[in-house]
Design a protein around this motif. Structure first.
Motif, PDB file in Angstrom:
ATOM      1  N   MET A   1       0.834  -1.205   0.000  1.00 32.79           N
ATOM      2  CA  MET A   1       0.000   0.000   0.000  1.00 32.79           C
ATOM      3  C   MET A   1       0.865   1.250   0.000  1.00 32.79           C
ATOM      4  O   MET A   1       1.892   1.307   0.668  1.00 32.79           O
ATOM      5  CB  MET A   1      -0.875   0.039   1.259  1.00 32.79           C
ATOM      6  N   SER A   2       0.434   2.270  -0.729  1.00 27.98           N
ATOM      7  CA  SER A   2       1.157   3.535  -0.742  1.00 27.98           C
ATOM      8  C   SER A   2       0.850   4.312   0.526  1.00 27.98           C
ATOM      9  O   SER A   2      -0.102   4.012   1.251  1.00 27.98           O
ATOM     10  CB  SER A   2       0.746   4.360  -1.961  1.00 27.98           C
ATOM     11  N   THR A   3       1.653   5.341   0.773  1.00 32.32           N
ATOM     12  CA  THR A   3       1.413   6.195   1.937  1.00 32.32           C
ATOM     13  C   THR A   3       0.040   6.850   1.845  1.00 32.32           C
ATOM     14  O   THR A   3      -0.683   6.964   2.840  1.00 32.32           O
ATOM     15  CB  THR A   3       2.501   7.281   2.038  1.00 32.32           C
ATOM     16  N   GLN A   4      -0.334   7.274   0.631  1.00 31.13           N
ATOM     17  CA  GLN A   4      -1.642   7.911   0.445  1.00 31.13           C
ATOM     18  C   GLN A   4      -2.770   6.936   0.761  1.00 31.13           C
ATOM     19  O   GLN A   4      -3.761   7.300   1.426  1.00 31.13           O
ATOM     20  CB  GLN A   4      -1.784   8.400  -0.997  1.00 31.13           C
ATOM     21  N   GLN A   5      -2.637   5.689   0.329  1.00 32.68           N
ATOM     22  CA  GLN A   5      -3.672   4.693   0.609  1.00 32.68           C
ATOM     23  C   GLN A   5      -3.768   4.398   2.104  1.00 32.68           C
ATOM     24  O   GLN A   5      -4.869   4.264   2.653  1.00 32.68           O
ATOM     25  CB  GLN A   5      -3.371   3.408  -0.164  1.00 32.68           C
TER      26      GLN A   5
END
Length: 203
Positions: A1-5
């Motif tokens: 998962m990305s930081t934004q997610q």
């Protein structure tokens, strides 16, 4: 998962069913943020600050998360020491082991570094009373600057001093005596327009 997610997931879990449509916003209106620090501001800034914190951790390998004697890692460490028959609830953001010495770190998203170290002192007391250890150092991680403030010596905050403060606070609370904080309350309180001590009036 990305930081934004991860941020989006954490935001939804924390917000729950709370309606933020008319939530009070802080900060000042600027060209970049004409609506002050509203929900859009935090959605934009939050993931960037998380990424910056990760980079700060990577750049400081000597700063290791401390593991408490009860086996819990000191990330949002919840303690409730009882001082003078008063249960003092606290959640300590981080405690690091830095070359064999413990350092309390409180994470801040505000623009100004706190002028008082009393919050760190309460955390010091909680750790010492709960685990029977000595803690000397404390600091604030300032998200907007992506770094810690000056590390301060908390040795002057002895048990006797903190016990006196807690006992006095408890007496004032029971007597419903709440004195205005004419420093930070100017920016945090939603009742400034009704306060005779306020120099900032809400419109």
């Amino acid at each position: 998962m990305s930081t934004q997610q991860l941020w989006d997931q954490a935001w939804l879990e924390s917000k729950g069913d709370i309606d933020l449509t008319n939530a009070r916003v802080g900060g000042r209106a600027t060209k970049a943020n004409p609506n002050k620090e509203d929900q859009a501001f935090w959605q934009n800034a939050g993931p960037k600050w998380v990424e910056a914190y990760i980079e700060w951790r990577k750049a400081n390998p000597a700063w290791n998360i401390w593991t408490a004697p009860d086996g819990n890692r000191a990330i949002e460490l919840a303690l409730t020491p009882v001082i003078k028959d008063v249960a003092v609830k606290m959640i300590i953001d981080r405690v690091f082991d830095v070359n064999g010495e413990l350092v309390i770190v409180d994470l801040k998203t505000s623009q100004q570094t706190p002028t008082s170290n009393l919050q760190l002192a309460f955390y010091k007391l909680g750790l010492e009373q709960t685990f029977g250890i000595e803690v000397k150092w404390g600091t604030y991680y300032m998200s907007r600057g992506s770094n810690i403030s000056e590390t301060v010596d908390l040795s002057e905050y002895t048990y006797d001093k903190m016990e006196y403060l807690i006992e006095t606070f408890d007496k004032a609370r029971k007597a419903a005596l709440f004195l205005p904080n004419t420093n930070s309350c100017q920016y945090m309180c939603g009742l400034t327009e009704y306060c005779q001590f306020s120099t900032k009036k809400d419109k």
